[in-house]
Design an enzyme around this catalytic site. Structure first.
Site, mmCIF file in Angstrom:
data_model
loop_
_atom_site.group_PDB
_atom_site.id
_atom_site.type_symbol
_atom_site.label_atom_id
_atom_site.label_comp_id
_atom_site.label_asym_id
_atom_site.label_seq_id
_atom_site.Cartn_x
_atom_site.Cartn_y
_atom_site.Cartn_z
ATOM 1 N N LEU A 1 -2.081 31.431 83.685
ATOM 2 C CA LEU A 1 -0.656 31.120 83.796
ATOM 3 C C LEU A 1 0.063 32.171 84.644
ATOM 4 O O LEU A 1 -0.144 33.355 84.482
ATOM 5 C CB LEU A 1 -0.068 31.105 82.376
ATOM 6 C CG LEU A 1 1.321 30.520 82.263
ATOM 7 C CD1 LEU A 1 1.338 29.070 82.654
ATOM 8 C CD2 LEU A 1 1.838 30.719 80.859
ATOM 9 N N ASP A 2 0.918 31.722 85.538
ATOM 10 C CA ASP A 2 1.748 32.607 86.371
ATOM 11 C C ASP A 2 0.917 33.522 87.274
ATOM 12 O O ASP A 2 1.403 34.559 87.729
ATOM 13 C CB ASP A 2 2.692 33.476 85.513
ATOM 14 C CG ASP A 2 3.593 32.641 84.625
ATOM 15 O OD1 ASP A 2 3.859 31.489 84.987
ATOM 16 O OD2 ASP A 2 4.010 33.141 83.566
ATOM 17 N N GLU A 3 -0.340 33.152 87.503
ATOM 18 C CA GLU A 3 -1.193 33.987 88.352
ATOM 19 C C GLU A 3 -1.655 33.248 89.606
ATOM 20 O O GLU A 3 -2.391 33.803 90.415
ATOM 21 C CB GLU A 3 -2.433 34.463 87.570
ATOM 22 C CG GLU A 3 -2.152 35.388 86.418
ATOM 23 C CD GLU A 3 -1.726 36.779 86.877
ATOM 24 O OE1 GLU A 3 -1.992 37.138 88.036
ATOM 25 O OE2 GLU A 3 -1.117 37.489 86.054
ATOM 26 N N GLY B 1 5.552 34.739 81.635
ATOM 27 C CA GLY B 1 5.687 34.192 80.297
ATOM 28 C C GLY B 1 7.072 33.680 79.992
ATOM 29 O O GLY B 1 7.815 33.282 80.883
#
Lengths: 279, 279, 279, 279
Positions: A216-218, A190
């Site tokens: 997101l960010d995964e 995040g």
């Protein structure tokens, strides 16, 4: 050639015999077996024979017989890259510099930003710069996508692009959107990861390049690197040190993608080694 | 199986076809081509077939046909290691600890030192410790060699052994003596490398594990690593930090040798990756 | 001397003037100002004067006047360390080895484990080994605490001790329990971090030494380090590589604590540099 | 303020008392004692008082009384940098990019090269580019020096400048010429270090930034860094990887010089830490 299939005896022999029969010389071959269940291989080969092209269809057929997938690429073909950037230009500049110095096997025809003040990127590096406002988020995305497709972009690089892309956008570029996140994922997902890192008092900071997914960010991680910090680093100093890590990590990931050295398998990546051939 | 030969088309196909035909399943295969001139390969395979052993002679014959050399090893067989140490026991202790914790695919039956005060190594780790005085250098070497051969030692590790071995000694253990030098070779050859490093004012120190040759500190390098230092490090502090690098680098080199992952080619080494199989 | 107080002009002058007046010679001085709000300092000094001891009370009084805290330590006094370990002995062995080789400014009189098979640690390194079963968790903790206090332990090191300590236990050892977590915190808290890391597909693994607090894996971080991994690393191989990081990171943290180089401020640590004096 | 003098009791007290008396608030103070013989200190302070300037003369006088040297710098003043580059532009580009992105506390008014084809550096980054042919070596040097002095350059950076500077040139810029050497000094001095490194078969390559002296590659080292390589790296690939190390190491050194964090003492440097203040 990139191959992914369930593991079984004889795969290497089958592929290499086929290449040999059609007059291909193997320049580099790397394979990986995961837990005796999955088999992955990358082969770089060159042909002298005019009939050599027929091997393509044979390898694709072999891939099907092995219940796997085969991808074939011509390393001479330079991929077209689109850069998306919001506030922090350092990563984008680094890729543009590498392109200018001939260190990227790709071309960057277009840079998109919501910030008009980054127009100097276009002038300095002689690429098309497009300011697309983001007041209307979906309109911004629609116009960006249109522009990328118009420019024949095959790889989208989010070079510090602090916006979430929609599933629809990602569907247009499956496994072809690379993001740089300025933390050592899965730590500090995040916003404001350096501030988070400072508050937690970590002694090492990092950056992560990964394929963008709707979570997101995964997405599957391609490359990561870190640098030590001490109590003397404020969050601002972390961000300064971090910039150098980010650009290094992103460049590694983009290079691996351009050289067709990556296979995505479920949530993980196989990143084959550089093939050691001077070009 | 380790193979080194001049490069030519069809080598991988020939080897893998042979293994397949004899019922061997390839668990791991890594190859390397140097400048389109030399070809190197390591294959780890397992057989189910009782006839499988016949492949050995076939691969050796193939090696000859390719004007190269083939070496075959059974990974189940644990190599026997002899440690030679003079004043600084940290590297020897580290290998003994790894042996004790089951992290080395080898056994250490014997430790030799010119220092009687290191006898505690033998008691602590329950291995044969032999004090061999070095007043007479050639007598020291003769007795050491005798003892190593008597103990069936196949790999000699100079774990901070500050003596030069004669050409005669090395002839008994061709490509099977590993030395750790406490600098980043070729910097700071010879005695007191940390003092040399301090005087030169370097900002990084390192250690080097290499095969011992008659030219001291000139043998083929297996592994190297470094750590940052600052003006705050005295030569003594460098030696303290260095100890951790030395033991890490030496353990890496010994592990690679024990797992038959090294090919020496002229003055350089090919060190194949760990094969990724859990044992 | 360790000082933490709100920042204001004249602190360094006040402290150094006091030391000078009482005949102390400063060997090393390091200070840190955080955001112009907090001031931290470590001073190492030696005295020739018999009257020099009077400076202690004066510095404590100065600390109060500055609304901060002053801690005074005698570097000659060797701290007593208790090791707690469950299944994985590598970190405990490393500290015991460092103690045996004279690399720790402390002594380890006692090792506690719930595993009787680790009794060899006591014999090998000639320290008191105590097997305390953990069928009854609170009884296990009560007996452990009793034993540590009986042995005069001042620093408790959880050298891969896979149990949560109660708030009551921690109250007996405020800011004096160091834990090693086998991941790069805050990534992969809790159990099986290497398995978690493998599943997430990270390209770097790490370890974290921190002060234990009631919130598991949330205490102030002292040291962290990492090592690169690739798709070739299974979770088991990550654990193998990780062991070397863990022991290095834990040793760094323990050394910093023993040398009185750490100030805990809220959730973060100030870890002063080694003072560069050869001992 | 930078101070170097023989060590003796009371130096810190004397300096800090003086600053306090004249109304200066210390923002950062770092000292270093070498072998109980030499004392080095860097102090960053800010003044509110209009009379504060008088402290300058007092500190210079104090330096004399201590048989040492005091240097005073105003961190607000941005140093002027001249870049010299021959064939490889990557290091020069990196410094120009950092300047463009506001990451350097200095300005780069001038770039000099013997290669007319690097003129794009001037256009791209909007700085004065000067092609000075080097057919006549001493004429090349004379014109370069003239140009640097005309441009008010205070720091000369040899950003991959493959020429030896004369003693006369260096006399005009004492302790103010920084060179990047593309090896881990003292390894691989002189020409073609990557080729040398490949031939020696090293497993780590590096770069070194140092002050230029008449003895080539022998000047005081400011910063060094390294990256691992394997047998898969050809000399060309080493040069590619090396470029990223070179630019990082050079930027570190230049930054330390610009922030007045370096004291040269005999053949070594004291490089104080960044002072941790956000600007």
């Amino acid at each position: 050639m990139l191959l992914a299939c369930p593991d079984r005896p004889g795969i290497v022999a089958a592929v290499t015999e086929r290449l040999l029969a059609r007059g291909w010389n193997i320049l580099s071959l790397e394979q990986h077996v995961e837990g005796k269940k999955w088999f992955f291989m990358r082969v770089l080969a060159e042909a002298s024979d005019p009939e050599a092209d027929r091997v393509g269809a044979e390898l694709l057929a072999l891939g099907e017989r092995l219940d796997g997938t085969v991808r074939l690429h011509d390393p001479q073909q330079r991929m077209r890259i689109g850069l998306l950037v919001t506030r922090e230009p350092a990563c984008a500049v680094d890729l543009l510099v590498r392109g200018r110095l001939g260190q990227l096997p790709g071309v960057i025809p277009v840079v998109v930003s919501n910030r008009p003040e980054l127009a100097w990127l276009g002038e300095t590096f002689d690429v098309g710069f497009h300011h697309i406002p983001d007041d209307d988020r979906s309109e911004h995305e629609r116009r960006t996508l249109e522009l990328l497709e118009l420019s024949g972009v095959e790889l989208v690089v989010l070079a510090r692009y602090m916006k979430v892309l929609s599933a629809d956008f990602l569907r247009h570029y499956p496994n072809a959107v690379i993001n740089i996140h300025h933390s050592f994922l899965p730590s500090f997902k995040g916003a404001h990861p350096y501030q988070q890192a400072w508050e937690r008092g970590v002694k090492v900071i990092g950056a992560t390049a990964h394929y963008a997914t709707v979570d997101l960010d995964e997405g599957p991680i391609i490359s990561q690197d870190v640098a030590p910090v001490t109590h003397q680093h404020s969050a601002v100093m972390m961000a300064d040190s971090g910039r150098d890590i980010e650009r290094r990590v992103l460049a590694q990931a983009v290079l691996a993608h351009l050289e067709h050295r990556i296979i995505i398998h479920e949530r993980r990546t196989i990143v084959f080694h550089p093939d050691g051939l001077d070009r």
